[in-house]
Design a protein around this motif. Structure first.
Motif, PDB file in Angstrom:
ATOM      1  N   GLU A  73     -16.991  28.360  -1.565  1.00 37.03           N
ATOM      2  CA  GLU A  73     -17.364  26.941  -1.665  1.00 37.03           C
ATOM      3  C   GLU A  73     -16.133  26.077  -1.921  1.00 37.03           C
ATOM      4  N   GLU A  74     -15.274  26.551  -2.816  1.00 34.21           N
ATOM      5  CA  GLU A  74     -14.074  25.781  -3.150  1.00 34.21           C
ATOM      6  C   GLU A  74     -13.085  25.761  -1.987  1.00 34.21           C
ATOM      7  N   SER A  78      -2.648  21.880  -8.830  1.00 35.17           N
ATOM      8  CA  SER A  78      -2.247  21.254  -7.555  1.00 35.17           C
ATOM      9  C   SER A  78      -0.928  20.502  -7.612  1.00 35.17           C
ATOM     10  N   ALA A 130      -3.874  21.678  -2.571  1.00 35.81           N
ATOM     11  CA  ALA A 130      -4.642  22.864  -2.964  1.00 35.81           C
ATOM     12  C   ALA A 130      -4.305  23.181  -4.414  1.00 35.81           C
ATOM     13  N   THR A 131      -5.181  23.900  -5.076  1.00 33.41           N
ATOM     14  CA  THR A 131      -5.126  24.039  -6.527  1.00 33.41           C
ATOM     15  C   THR A 131      -4.019  24.947  -7.049  1.00 33.41           C
ATOM     16  N   GLN A 151     -13.796  25.542   1.036  1.00 32.38           N
ATOM     17  CA  GLN A 151     -14.219  24.494   1.971  1.00 32.38           C
ATOM     18  C   GLN A 151     -13.575  23.157   1.611  1.00 32.38           C
ATOM     19  N   LYS A 152     -13.343  22.970   0.303  1.00 31.08           N
ATOM     20  CA  LYS A 152     -12.751  21.713  -0.166  1.00 31.08           C
ATOM     21  C   LYS A 152     -11.223  21.725  -0.079  1.00 31.08           C
ATOM     22  N   GLN A 153     -10.635  22.923  -0.123  1.00 31.38           N
ATOM     23  CA  GLN A 153      -9.176  23.024  -0.025  1.00 31.38           C
ATOM     24  C   GLN A 153      -8.801  24.091   1.010  1.00 31.38           C
TER      25      GLN A 153
END
Length: 300
Positions: free
Chosen positions: A272-273, A224, A244-245, A275-277
């Motif tokens: 799932e990830e 990130s 974001a990663t 949703q976080k980013q």
């Protein structure tokens, strides 16, 4: 400028899968970049906030402007001119004919207008590839291709020193930033050496650019961020954190080349990830850095 004046802002939201290779096209005041796995080339107009996109029939690893106004790409296996209206490609030269699963990944023009781009082997998932399959190629201004070295894992960032005597290069997986002695007149490179080793917890070295002070800005995939390094000492000078990663590359642009544009990938990130980013697969702009970049070298 103080760090408090730095600002990270979203400029193009969710516009692709594996965004890469940003270039500021100074002649048109636009940002051009690619979506490697989305098989698309994009052109963003900051003044109108409009995104122009063209789909092609293959992966596209890099895009650069040319002196005659055409757009040049390193596609899956070949260098081609791109027609923005139709998406058709006028192929110049093909490479890696014995390795059909290879593809181009990242590229840039040198100070003499040659287009350098490297290939990589087949990828199971981001940063997990068949090793030592790639080659560094150069499309010369006479449209002939030369190969410079092989045994490449993931060919990535390129930059040239301010005095044009050094070429900086990243092959992502070994974790080193390398330098070559570079001859602008002939395009010859030699004396490859490691100038920087990045700890694993800093992420994977990806795309990069250089500023007017000769410092390198490197996208750190999986962590990130974009880091600024002194190539002469190996010192990390600054870190810019993104939302974001998988940060893939960066370039300076804008009227005064004081805006850092950053590409971020959404490829290989679980639902799932994501949703976080949710801003993975977007373009960001960083301002207030207190430094400027250089106009991109163009082909021809």
């Amino acid at each position: 400028m103080s760090a408090r004046e730095e600002k990270v802002e979203l400029v193009v939201k969710n516009c692709g899968k594996l965004l890469e290779g940003p270039h500021w096209d100074g002649a048109n005041d636009t940002l051009i970049f690619v979506d490697i796995l989305g098989n698309a080339v994009h052109r963003y107009h900051p003044q109108t906030d409009k995104l122009q996109s063209v789909k092609i029939d293959e992966n596209v690893g890099a895009v650069v402007p040319t002196k005659d106004g055409r757009t040049l790409i390193a596609g899956r296996h070949s260098f081609s001119f791109l027609d923005w209206t139709s998406g058709k490609l006028d192929q110049i030269a093909a490479v890696d004919s014995d390795k059909p699963d290879n593809r181009f990944n990242d590229g840039k023009c040198d100070p003499a207008g040659r287009f350098w781009a490297g290939t990589m082997g087949p990828e199971k998932k981001p940063a997990e590839v068949l090793l030592n399959q790639g080659t560094m190629y150069c499309l010369n201004t006479d449209l002939k291709v030369t190969s410079h070295f092989d045994q490449v894992n993931i060919s990535n960032g390129l930059a040239w020193s301010l005095d044009h005597k050094t070429m900086y290069y990243i092959d992502t997986l070994p974790g080193y930033l390398d330098a070559f002695d570079y001859n602008k007149e002939t395009g010859e490179i030699k004396n490859r050496r490691h100038i920087l080793k990045v700890p694993n917890n800093e992420g994977l070295l990806d795309g990069m650019c250089i500023d007017t002070e000769g410092m390198l800005w490197v996208a750190m995939f999986s962590k990130s961020k974009v880091n600024r390094y002194n190539p002469n000492t190996g010192e990390k000078l600054k870190t810019i954190t993104l939302p974001a990663t998988n940060v893939t590359s960066c370039c300076f642009g804008g009227k005064d080349y004081d805006e850092l544009y950053v590409t971020i990938s959404a490829e290989g990130i679980s639902e799932e990830e994501l949703q976080k980013q949710p801003l993975a697969g977007s373009i960001f702009k960083v301002t207030g850095l207190g430094v400027r970049g250089l106009p991109a070298n163009i082909f021809g």
